[in-house]
Motif scaffolding. Structure first.
Motif, PDB file in Angstrom:
ATOM      1  N   SER A  20       0.837  -1.203   0.000  1.00 26.21           N
ATOM      2  CA  SER A  20       0.000   0.000   0.000  1.00 26.21           C
ATOM      3  C   SER A  20       0.870   1.251   0.000  1.00 26.21           C
ATOM      4  CB  SER A  20      -0.923   0.016   1.226  1.00 26.21           C
ATOM      5  OG  SER A  20      -1.779  -1.099   1.220  1.00 26.21           O
ATOM      6  N   SER A  21       0.364   2.312  -0.596  1.00 24.98           N
ATOM      7  CA  SER A  21       1.093   3.575  -0.672  1.00 24.98           C
ATOM      8  C   SER A  21       1.098   4.295   0.674  1.00 24.98           C
ATOM      9  CB  SER A  21       0.449   4.484  -1.725  1.00 24.98           C
ATOM     10  OG  SER A  21      -0.848   4.881  -1.288  1.00 24.98           O
ATOM     11  N   ALA A  22       1.962   5.296   0.768  1.00 25.65           N
ATOM     12  CA  ALA A  22       1.992   6.127   1.973  1.00 25.65           C
ATOM     13  C   ALA A  22       0.653   6.831   2.162  1.00 25.65           C
ATOM     14  CB  ALA A  22       3.120   7.146   1.876  1.00 25.65           C
ATOM     15  N   THR A  23       0.015   7.250   1.072  1.00 25.15           N
ATOM     16  CA  THR A  23      -1.284   7.917   1.156  1.00 25.15           C
ATOM     17  C   THR A  23      -2.343   6.979   1.714  1.00 25.15           C
ATOM     18  OG1 THR A  23      -0.730   9.324  -0.726  1.00 25.15           O
ATOM     19  CG2 THR A  23      -3.059   9.116  -0.167  1.00 25.15           C
ATOM     20  N   ALA A  24      -2.357   5.740   1.229  1.00 19.25           N
ATOM     21  CA  ALA A  24      -3.330   4.767   1.726  1.00 19.25           C
ATOM     22  C   ALA A  24      -3.116   4.499   3.209  1.00 19.25           C
ATOM     23  CB  ALA A  24      -3.219   3.471   0.930  1.00 19.25           C
ATOM     24  N   ARG A  25      -1.875   4.429   3.643  1.00 19.08           N
ATOM     25  CA  ARG A  25      -1.595   4.189   5.065  1.00 19.08           C
ATOM     26  C   ARG A  25      -2.004   5.392   5.907  1.00 19.08           C
ATOM     27  NH1 ARG A  25       4.136   0.715   4.877  1.00 19.08           N
ATOM     28  NH2 ARG A  25       3.713  -0.175   2.812  1.00 19.08           N
ATOM     29  N   ALA A  26      -1.812   6.584   5.366  1.00 19.86           N
ATOM     30  CA  ALA A  26      -2.247   7.783   6.087  1.00 19.86           C
ATOM     31  C   ALA A  26      -3.751   7.765   6.295  1.00 19.86           C
ATOM     32  CB  ALA A  26      -1.830   9.030   5.311  1.00 19.86           C
ATOM     33  N   ARG A  27      -4.490   7.295   5.286  1.00 17.52           N
ATOM     34  CA  ARG A  27      -5.944   7.214   5.396  1.00 17.52           C
ATOM     35  C   ARG A  27      -6.356   6.163   6.437  1.00 17.52           C
ATOM     36  NH1 ARG A  27      -8.145  11.820   3.828  1.00 17.52           N
ATOM     37  NH2 ARG A  27      -7.636  12.377   1.676  1.00 17.52           N
ATOM     38  N   MET A  28      -5.446   5.250   6.752  1.00 20.97           N
ATOM     39  CA  MET A  28      -5.741   4.217   7.748  1.00 20.97           C
ATOM     40  C   MET A  28      -5.336   4.644   9.160  1.00 20.97           C
ATOM     41  SD  MET A  28      -4.528   0.837   5.643  1.00 20.97           S
ATOM     42  CE  MET A  28      -4.821  -0.227   7.066  1.00 20.97           C
ATOM     43  N   GLY A  29      -4.854   5.890   9.296  1.00 19.68           N
ATOM     44  CA  GLY A  29      -4.534   6.388  10.624  1.00 19.68           C
ATOM     45  C   GLY A  29      -3.056   6.483  10.946  1.00 19.68           C
ATOM     46  N   LEU A  30      -2.206   6.420   9.905  1.00 18.70           N
ATOM     47  CA  LEU A  30      -0.764   6.491  10.112  1.00 18.70           C
ATOM     48  C   LEU A  30      -0.269   7.885   9.755  1.00 18.70           C
ATOM     49  CD1 LEU A  30       1.747   4.694  10.793  1.00 18.70           C
ATOM     50  CD2 LEU A  30       1.979   4.332   8.330  1.00 18.70           C
ATOM     51  N   ALA A  31       0.503   8.505  10.645  1.00 20.20           N
ATOM     52  CA  ALA A  31       1.103   9.811  10.380  1.00 20.20           C
ATOM     53  C   ALA A  31       2.582   9.747  10.735  1.00 20.20           C
ATOM     54  CB  ALA A  31       0.409  10.906  11.190  1.00 20.20           C
ATOM     55  N   ARG A  32       3.376  10.663  10.156  1.00 20.72           N
ATOM     56  CA  ARG A  32       4.800  10.643  10.443  1.00 20.72           C
ATOM     57  C   ARG A  32       5.409  12.039  10.310  1.00 20.72           C
ATOM     58  NH1 ARG A  32       9.110   8.363   6.289  1.00 20.72           N
ATOM     59  NH2 ARG A  32      10.341   9.607   7.736  1.00 20.72           N
ATOM     60  N   SER A  33       6.601  12.185  10.882  1.00 22.55           N
ATOM     61  CA  SER A  33       7.414  13.378  10.663  1.00 22.55           C
ATOM     62  C   SER A  33       8.733  12.930  10.043  1.00 22.55           C
ATOM     63  CB  SER A  33       7.671  14.122  11.976  1.00 22.55           C
ATOM     64  OG  SER A  33       8.555  13.372  12.804  1.00 22.55           O
ATOM     65  N   PHE A  34       9.471  13.895   9.505  1.00 25.07           N
ATOM     66  CA  PHE A  34      10.727  13.593   8.830  1.00 25.07           C
ATOM     67  C   PHE A  34      11.901  14.221   9.577  1.00 25.07           C
ATOM     68  CE2 PHE A  34       7.471  12.990   5.706  1.00 25.07           C
ATOM     69  CZ  PHE A  34       7.927  11.975   4.889  1.00 25.07           C
ATOM     70  N   GLN A  35      13.120  13.757   9.254  1.00 26.93           N
ATOM     71  CA  GLN A  35      14.310  14.307   9.894  1.00 26.93           C
ATOM     72  C   GLN A  35      14.452  15.793   9.625  1.00 26.93           C
ATOM     73  OE1 GLN A  35      18.058  12.431   9.149  1.00 26.93           O
ATOM     74  NE2 GLN A  35      17.377  10.419   9.831  1.00 26.93           N
ATOM     75  N   THR A  36      14.189  16.200   8.390  1.00 28.07           N
ATOM     76  CA  THR A  36      14.306  17.605   8.009  1.00 28.07           C
ATOM     77  C   THR A  36      12.922  18.230   7.951  1.00 28.07           C
ATOM     78  OG1 THR A  36      14.295  16.977   5.670  1.00 28.07           O
ATOM     79  CG2 THR A  36      16.435  17.253   6.726  1.00 28.07           C
ATOM     80  N   SER A  37      12.851  19.509   8.271  1.00 33.71           N
ATOM     81  CA  SER A  37      11.569  20.208   8.317  1.00 33.71           C
ATOM     82  C   SER A  37      10.895  20.187   6.947  1.00 33.71           C
ATOM     83  CB  SER A  37      11.764  21.655   8.772  1.00 33.71           C
ATOM     84  OG  SER A  37      12.197  21.696  10.115  1.00 33.71           O
ATOM     85  N   ALA A  38       9.591  19.959   6.944  1.00 37.12           N
ATOM     86  CA  ALA A  38       8.806  19.935   5.712  1.00 37.12           C
ATOM     87  C   ALA A  38       7.617  20.868   5.902  1.00 37.12           C
ATOM     88  CB  ALA A  38       8.355  18.516   5.390  1.00 37.12           C
ATOM     89  N   LEU A  39       7.878  22.180   5.792  1.00 40.13           N
ATOM     90  CA  LEU A  39       6.846  23.191   6.009  1.00 40.13           C
ATOM     91  C   LEU A  39       6.753  24.112   4.798  1.00 40.13           C
ATOM     92  CD1 LEU A  39       7.822  24.272   9.647  1.00 40.13           C
ATOM     93  CD2 LEU A  39       5.980  22.710   9.002  1.00 40.13           C
ATOM     94  N   PHE A  40       5.606  24.786   4.672  1.00 39.34           N
ATOM     95  CA  PHE A  40       5.463  25.844   3.689  1.00 39.34           C
ATOM     96  C   PHE A  40       5.949  27.140   4.341  1.00 39.34           C
ATOM     97  CE2 PHE A  40       2.168  22.720   2.569  1.00 39.34           C
ATOM     98  CZ  PHE A  40       2.500  22.488   1.240  1.00 39.34           C
ATOM     99  N   ASP A  41       7.208  27.508   4.069  1.00 39.85           N
ATOM    100  CA  ASP A  41       7.823  28.623   4.782  1.00 39.85           C
ATOM    101  C   ASP A  41       7.148  29.962   4.506  1.00 39.85           C
ATOM    102  OD1 ASP A  41       9.680  27.178   6.194  1.00 39.85           O
ATOM    103  OD2 ASP A  41      11.263  27.379   4.704  1.00 39.85           O
ATOM    104  N   GLY A  42       6.526  30.118   3.333  1.00 42.07           N
ATOM    105  CA  GLY A  42       5.881  31.381   2.994  1.00 42.07           C
ATOM    106  C   GLY A  42       4.488  31.529   3.567  1.00 42.07           C
ATOM    107  N   LEU A  43       3.989  30.474   4.225  1.00 43.44           N
ATOM    108  CA  LEU A  43       2.674  30.521   4.857  1.00 43.44           C
ATOM    109  C   LEU A  43       2.832  30.657   6.373  1.00 43.44           C
ATOM    110  CD1 LEU A  43       0.766  27.682   2.949  1.00 43.44           C
ATOM    111  CD2 LEU A  43       0.858  30.123   2.415  1.00 43.44           C
TER     112      LEU A  43
END
Length: 244
Positions: free
Chosen positions: A68-91
């Motif tokens: 299953s894809s990461a998206t499908a797993r997210a829909r099943m209740g799985l969430a994660r963070s990454f080593q490096t920041s993944a943000l929209f800096d302009g927002l």
């Protein structure tokens, strides 16, 4: 809530992970430690669906998600963070969380859809949960590194996950921020979320984890209660260097 059974991952001729089996239960925090290059982030990528294993099986709530894809797993209740920041800096911080809230909603996701009052309340609640009340109007690029990590946690929690994977959430943050993040993660675990966390701050792992798993050269060297693992001579020789 999530399990890996006999997981292996090979890149070319290099065996990155070999026969790794782990489980994380409801309301449990599993700390994953090991030397650099032990395969910790590779394991998190496989658990979250970013990478497909060469062998073995991944289940989420007893459902086989190996392919299953990461998206499908997210829909099943799985969430994660990454080593490096993944943000929209302009927002702003609030806008970053709002996008995460909208993406987790039942309607097809569109970043241009106007957010209703319920969405705004949810954003405020999530920012308060990570100790950032009143910071919603601050641009993400203007946040301290510690607050950026907290914001990433708020975004990960926007989907109300049942399982949370954290890849070095304390990396590069100040001692004060480490204490705050430790408290937040402990509260998430205490709310019933299954948490698997890769972390190099040993005092954080030993203070938070219900169990600790040690990876070494891509293999599971030991897994058990923190005191049991840190007193293991093999762990001391491979990673810790001395008894704690």
């Amino acid at each position: 809530m999530i399990s890996a059974t006999g997981v292996g991952w090979k890149v070319g001729g290099a065996q990155i992970l070999h026969d790794v089996s782990l489980t994380v239960g409801t309301g449990e925090l599993l700390g994953i430690i090991g030397p650099n290059g032990a395969g910790k982030s590779s394991l998190v990528n496989i658990l979250s669906g970013v990478t497909r294993p060469s062998s073995g099986r991944i289940t989420v709530q007893d459902r086989d998600v190996t392919r299953s894809s990461a998206t499908a797993r997210a829909r099943m209740g799985l969430a994660r963070s990454f080593q490096t920041s993944a943000l929209f800096d302009g927002l702003t911080a609030g806008e970053n969380v709002r996008l995460a809230v909208q993406a987790a909603g039942p309607a097809p996701f569109s970043p241009f859809r106007a957010a209703g009052p319920a969405s705004g309340r949810r954003v405020d609640d999530l920012l308060a949960r990570v100790r950032m009340p009143g910071r919603g109007a601050t641009l993400a690029r203007d946040l301290s590194h510690g607050d950026r990590r907290k914001l990433e946690l708020a975004m990960a929690l926007a989907s109300s996950p049942s399982t949370l994977l954290l890849d070095e959430p304390m990396a590069g943050v100040s001692a004060e921020d480490v204490d705050g993040l430790t408290e937040i993660i402990g509260e998430v675990r205490d709310s019933g979320v299954a948490v698997a966390m890769v972390e190099h701050h040993m005092h954080v792992v030993l203070g938070l984890a219900d169990r600790v798993a040690v990876l070494h050269h891509g293999e599971l060297l030991a897994v058990g209660a923190p005191a049991e693992v840190t007193s293991d001579e093999r762990v001391q020789q491979a990673y810790l260097g001395e008894a704690l």
